[in-house]
Every structure is written in C-alpha cells, then in structure tokens.
Enzyme design. Structure first.
Site, PDB file in Angstrom:
ATOM      1  N   ASP A 211     -44.960 -51.893  24.322  1.00 32.02           N
ATOM      2  CA  ASP A 211     -45.276 -50.252  24.216  1.00 32.02           C
ATOM      3  C   ASP A 211     -46.223 -49.759  25.441  1.00 32.02           C
ATOM      4  O   ASP A 211     -45.319 -50.161  26.355  1.00 32.02           O
ATOM      5  CB  ASP A 211     -46.581 -49.884  22.500  1.00 32.02           C
ATOM      6  CG  ASP A 211     -46.400 -48.817  22.138  1.00 32.02           C
ATOM      7  OD1 ASP A 211     -46.812 -48.202  22.636  1.00 32.02           O
ATOM      8  OD2 ASP A 211     -45.743 -48.623  21.350  1.00 32.02           O
ATOM      9  N   HIS A 244     -50.893 -44.447  22.825  1.00 32.72           N
ATOM     10  CA  HIS A 244     -50.256 -45.213  22.099  1.00 32.72           C
ATOM     11  C   HIS A 244     -49.450 -46.441  21.332  1.00 32.72           C
ATOM     12  O   HIS A 244     -50.065 -46.559  20.268  1.00 32.72           O
ATOM     13  CB  HIS A 244     -48.417 -44.039  22.551  1.00 32.72           C
ATOM     14  CG  HIS A 244     -47.239 -44.427  21.552  1.00 32.72           C
ATOM     15  ND1 HIS A 244     -46.590 -45.600  21.481  1.00 32.72           N
ATOM     16  CD2 HIS A 244     -46.803 -43.095  21.036  1.00 32.72           C
ATOM     17  CE1 HIS A 244     -45.538 -45.426  20.441  1.00 32.72           C
ATOM     18  NE2 HIS A 244     -46.241 -44.159  19.500  1.00 32.72           N
ATOM     19  N   ALA A 343     -33.584 -48.929  16.195  1.00 33.13           N
ATOM     20  CA  ALA A 343     -33.714 -49.211  15.283  1.00 33.13           C
ATOM     21  C   ALA A 343     -32.168 -48.999  14.429  1.00 33.13           C
ATOM     22  O   ALA A 343     -31.874 -49.401  13.393  1.00 33.13           O
ATOM     23  CB  ALA A 343     -34.683 -48.035  14.642  1.00 33.13           C
ATOM     24  N   SER A 395     -43.496 -43.820  14.575  1.00 28.42           N
ATOM     25  CA  SER A 395     -44.433 -44.406  15.676  1.00 28.42           C
ATOM     26  C   SER A 395     -45.461 -45.396  15.264  1.00 28.42           C
ATOM     27  O   SER A 395     -46.062 -46.535  14.817  1.00 28.42           O
ATOM     28  CB  SER A 395     -44.859 -43.543  16.995  1.00 28.42           C
ATOM     29  OG  SER A 395     -44.022 -43.662  18.260  1.00 28.42           O
TER      30      SER A 395
END
Length: 565
Positions: A211, A244, A343, A395
């Site tokens: 990240d 984040h 994903a 997220s």
C-alpha cells in the site's frame, strides 16, 4: 458501448496493406539511414507514427519495373505477430507509465541474453525481478523495443506496458435514490461476530500490506510492525491519501479499542508500492508480492488495483500461492460489473463492500470472481498522526478479510492459509440472491460462525435475505443455518401485504439454506399504495439457544417501478 467500423473500400484496403509492409520493414533490425523522424522521442503511450513510416519517392516508369522501394519485409510467424500487436495495443493505453515496458522471458538463458544486449538495443533496465525472469525497461523510442522483440521473439514470454495501479478512488457520497446506506462507525467487528477475548487472534501470523506504507500508531504497539523498502522508502508520504496504508493495516490487525482489527496479535509487514503521487504500477506490485512472500508473510493484502494484467503479475501470484501464501484484494469502487486486478484473478480472495444493514454498497464492483463481502462504509480506523477516521470503500473491506484469515489460522494451527480462507467462504452469511452471486460472492464475512464452526453449542438460524427476481416475478425468502449444529423444527412466519401464513422449515445442516419462493402478482404490486410490504420471522424450536436472535426477522417493501425504469 461498442462501435462498428464501416467496410473498407478497395482503395483503402490496398493502402493499409502497403502501410503494413512498410511498418514491418521498419521494425526489422538492420542498417538504415537515420532521419530526424527516427530520432524524435515518441509518447510512451502511443506508437510514434513518424518513426514507423517511410516516405517513398515519386513513381516513375523505370521505378515501377526496377527493384522494390524497400527490401521485402520478413514474414512474422503468428506468435510474434500476436506478441507485437499486444505490445503496441498496451503502449497505446493511457493507464501506463510513460516510455516503460514490462518484459518477461521464456527461460533463464533468454533472460540473461536480454540483460546482456539491452543497452546496445537502446533500452534501459530500471528494475529486474530475477525470480520471475521479468524486467522493467525504459525506452526513448518505441521502435527500439519493437525491433528487439521482432529480432529475438523466441526469447520473450510476454511484453506489455507498465500499467499503472492506484488506490480505489473514494466513492461518490451520493448513493442511488432508492438506497439509504448505514455507516458502521466502530462496530464493524461486532457486526462480524468478532466478540469476546480476541487478544490472541492472529498470533504467529504475518500480514503483508502492499500500500502507501504504514505509519507507527498506538494500535500497532511497539514490536509488531516492520517494513521492506521496494524503492519508494518505507514511510508514508504527506499526500491526502497517504494515510491509506495505515488505515488498511489497522483494519486487519489493530489492537486498540478505537482502531480495532480481527487479528490484534498478528505481525504486520509494510511494503510501500506507491510513488509520491500515490500511484503504483504492475511491475512494482509483482515485485512486492514476491518480496513479501520471501519475507515470510502468510497473508498479503492489496487494497489497490487496475484494469489490466500481464505475465509478470500472473507469475507473481503463482509464486506466492505455490508457497502457501493467500492474497486478499479489493474488488474496486467503480460500480462496475468487473473486478479490478489482482482481485479479478481466481487465485485471489476478492472482497466487495457492504453497509451496516448488510446491503451491497452502491460503489462496490461486482463480478463472477467475487469471493466475499465485508464492511466498507463509514468504518472507523487509524490514520496518519494518531488520528482516527471513517473510511469508505472496498479498500476497507479487504483487510477485514485478511485479518479474519489470520484470526482463523491462529486459533486453528493445523490449517494452511488457503484452508483458513476456505473456512471463511464456507461460513459466510448468504445475502442477495440465494447461493454464490456476483454482488456478494459467497456471502458476507461471518467471523463468529467461522470461529465457532466446531462448537456444537453454537446455534444461529437466520433470515438471510429477501431477494426479488423481477424477471420471474418471485420474491425468495432465504433461511440459513449459520450455526454449527443441525437445526430441526424451525417455523417461518410470513406476512405479505397483511396476509399471514406459516411454513415449516425442513432440517437444516450447518451452513445450509432453505428458499421459500413467493409469486408476486404484478397487478397487486402496482395497486399497492406505497408498495407491498413483506415481513418474515423465524420461530426457534423449544430449547434452542440462539446466538443472534436479531437476525431472525426481516422486513422489506417492494414497489412497482415506473415504466421505462
């Protein structure tokens, strides 16, 4: 929306054929005169037309019968042609690093040959990933790259652009007019059934967070957090989204009451994969997956993505999964009927978002590859500078699943990470359409059911959903046994538009569902002022101790849509 091109005229077909021959001649290696057009630096995202074209002299009677203008272009075999076409199409996209490519080679010898000739070929190797025989290269002129590919096509397994990957964009605050979303606040773990003493959950596991980097915070304690430098440093930057990674890590493994995660005893490995603009790319992500795997991570969380893939990412996913690592990734926040990569890969546990009412949130991507959904609207977590924030998006959903896998691993040490993930899929709370579906995957993460799957005293019958199939004109009442014991003697009390009835529910094994279909009269629906109201309630057999009696009732209102809606 797709567009259909008009049929080509014979004249244009002939010109296209000539242009193709000239283009292939230009790509073929060999001596040729230098020109200002050849030396000009092209855009990395589109082939340089001036560098890939040749001006022919005016035709004369003699030239028409003399030697051709250029040597005959060598015929490309179908594989080389396909590889070249794929590369040029990738370089023309906007979601790429300018003047960069990712190259993957067929074997070690081909990889070494390329590294030896790259400089002479006009290519700069920016980074290399020996375990995957992949490199990240920069070029000033795209023809240098294409000439090397054509000349050494057998060496290449794949050649693509270096696609940019980003953090899922914060969803728009406005939702569909017919959907009122409910925030979780600091109650996400309670919703998931992660109650009681969780202090040891996650112990002995390592969750890698690829990240923006993780900032120190009280919720991580003094000794659980370490970092690897992939070239962007280890500390988060100062941009608006640089918190984040910290938020994601706390949602997976936070220990403090105001920023908790399902695995408060897990170790955290931070890998910053974003640059100063908050952007990552497919090569850096692949490198991070390999590095986290080599560093001993059991679970990788990737709450970023993009809409492209290549052989380097594919090989990185294969590298990790072959070594027993589970990868969890966010589905994306684009309200799209497809998942973002990674994903979208079937080896990845892909996660969508729900709100506190168990509804799929408006922005969450859907698709047949979706594995699970988890809280992703108004969820409280850590941020930079010791702050706490409410975050929205897939997220947030992804690290809750990553932390849940670590929690199951720690309480069931005989399991592998992949087996722990399967436990979560098997014990998920059904939602939406009965069974696996593109909006909820296998259902909503239910950590309480997962941790009590072998506890025969754990009982939790539930009304899973009211699902309306407009095409069939049917409302399905879905009943699920979310406990660990078989349940007999359940009664389902229904009220449809004021008419009450009772149905017996057959014997339900753990995890099993029973569907009660109700035919909906379109005329009655259209005539119902304010919509047709449905309520359902499960009545437990005597002596059953229900762990969550609140989910035994559900009410919904069905309204007729205006014509054309």
């Amino acid at each position: 929306m797709s567009e259909t091109a008009p049929p080509s005229s014979p004249r244009w077909t002939w010109l296209a054929a000539v242009a193709g021959v000239v283009f292939l001649w230009w790509l073929w290696p060999g001596p040729r005169a230098n020109s200002p057009a050849a030396a000009a630096a092209p855009s990395a995202r589109r082939p340089n037309s001036s560098a890939n074209s040749v001006s022919a002299p005016p035709a004369s009677p003699s030239s028409l019968t003399a030697a051709p203008i250029a040597p005959p272009a060598p015929a490309l075999d179908p594989r080389t042609r396909a590889l070249l076409d794929s590369l040029l199409a990738a370089l023309a996209r906007r979601d790429t690093r300018e003047r960069e490519a990712v190259l993957t080679f067929a074997d070690d010898a081909a990889y070494r040959r390329f590294l030896a000739r790259a400089r002479d070929a006009g290519l700069v190797v920016l980074d290399q990933l020996d375990a995957l025989r992949s490199v990240r290269v920069r070029f000033e002129n795209s023809s240098a790259l294409t000439r090397d590919l054509v000349a050494h096509a057998g060496d290449f397994a794949d050649a693509s652009a270096n696609f940019t990957f980003g953090l899922p964009q914060p969803p728009a605050k406005e939702a569909r007019a017919d959907t009122a979303l409910a925030a979780f606040g600091n109650r996400a773990l309670e919703f998931l059934g992660a109650t009681g003493d969780r202090s040891a959950w996650g112990r002995g596991t390592t969750i890698a967070v690829l990240d923006t980097g993780i900032a120190p915070d009280a919720t991580f304690g003094p000794a659980r957090l370490r970092a690897l430098d992939l070239g962007y440093g280890i500390a988060p930057g100062n941009g608006p989204e640089d918190g984040h990674g910290t938020a994601v890590a706390a949602l997976a493994a936070g220990a403090s009451a105001d920023a908790p995660g399902p695995a408060p005893a897990a170790n955290l490995l931070s890998l910053r994969v974003t640059d100063a603009t908050g952007t990552s790319d497919i090569f850096t992500l692949a490198r991070g997956i390999v590095a986290a795997t080599d560093a001993g991570a059991n679970i990788l969380n990737i709450s970023l993505g993009g809409y492209a893939t290549n052989s380097a990412l594919d090989a990185a996913l294969a590298y990790a999964t072959a070594r027993g690592v589970v990868i969890v990734a966010a589905a994306g926040n684009d309200q799209a009927a497809q998942l973002a990569w990674p994903a979208a890969d079937p080896r990845v546990i892909s996660v969508g978002a729900i709100d506190a009412l168990g509804q799929q949130v408006t922005f969450s991507n859907s698709g047949p590859q979706l594995s699970l959904t988890a809280p992703g609207y108004g969820v409280q977590t850590a941020w930079l500078g010791g702050q706490r924030a409410l975050v929205d998006g897939t997220s947030a959903s992804s690290p809750l699943v990553a932390g849940a896998i670590a929690a199951v691993l720690s309480t069931s040490p005989g399991l592998t990470p992949a087996q722990a993930a399967q436990v979560l899929l098997r014990t998920a709370s059904d939602a939406g359409a009965p069974g696996d579906d593109p909006n909820f995957g296998n259902g909503i993460l239910n950590l309480g059911a997962a941790q009590n799957r072998d506890n025969p005293a754990y009982a939790d019958p539930a009304i899973a959903s009211h699902y309306f199939d407009a095409a069939a004109g049917t409302l399905s009442i879905v009943v699920q046994n979310r406990g660990a014991q078989t349940v007999a003697g359940l009664l389902l009390e229904l009220n449809v538009g004021g008419l009450a009835s009772t149905r017996a529910v057959p014997l339900l094994a753990p995890g099993a569902t029973h569907v009660v279909p109700l035919a909906i009269d379109p005329a009655a629906l259209a005539a119902a002022a304010g919509g047709l109201r449905f309520s359902s309630e499960l009545k437990n057999p005597p002596g059953l101790v229900d762990q969550n009696p609140a989910n035994n009732r559900r009410t919904s209102t069905l309204t007729a849509r205006p014509p054309g809606k």
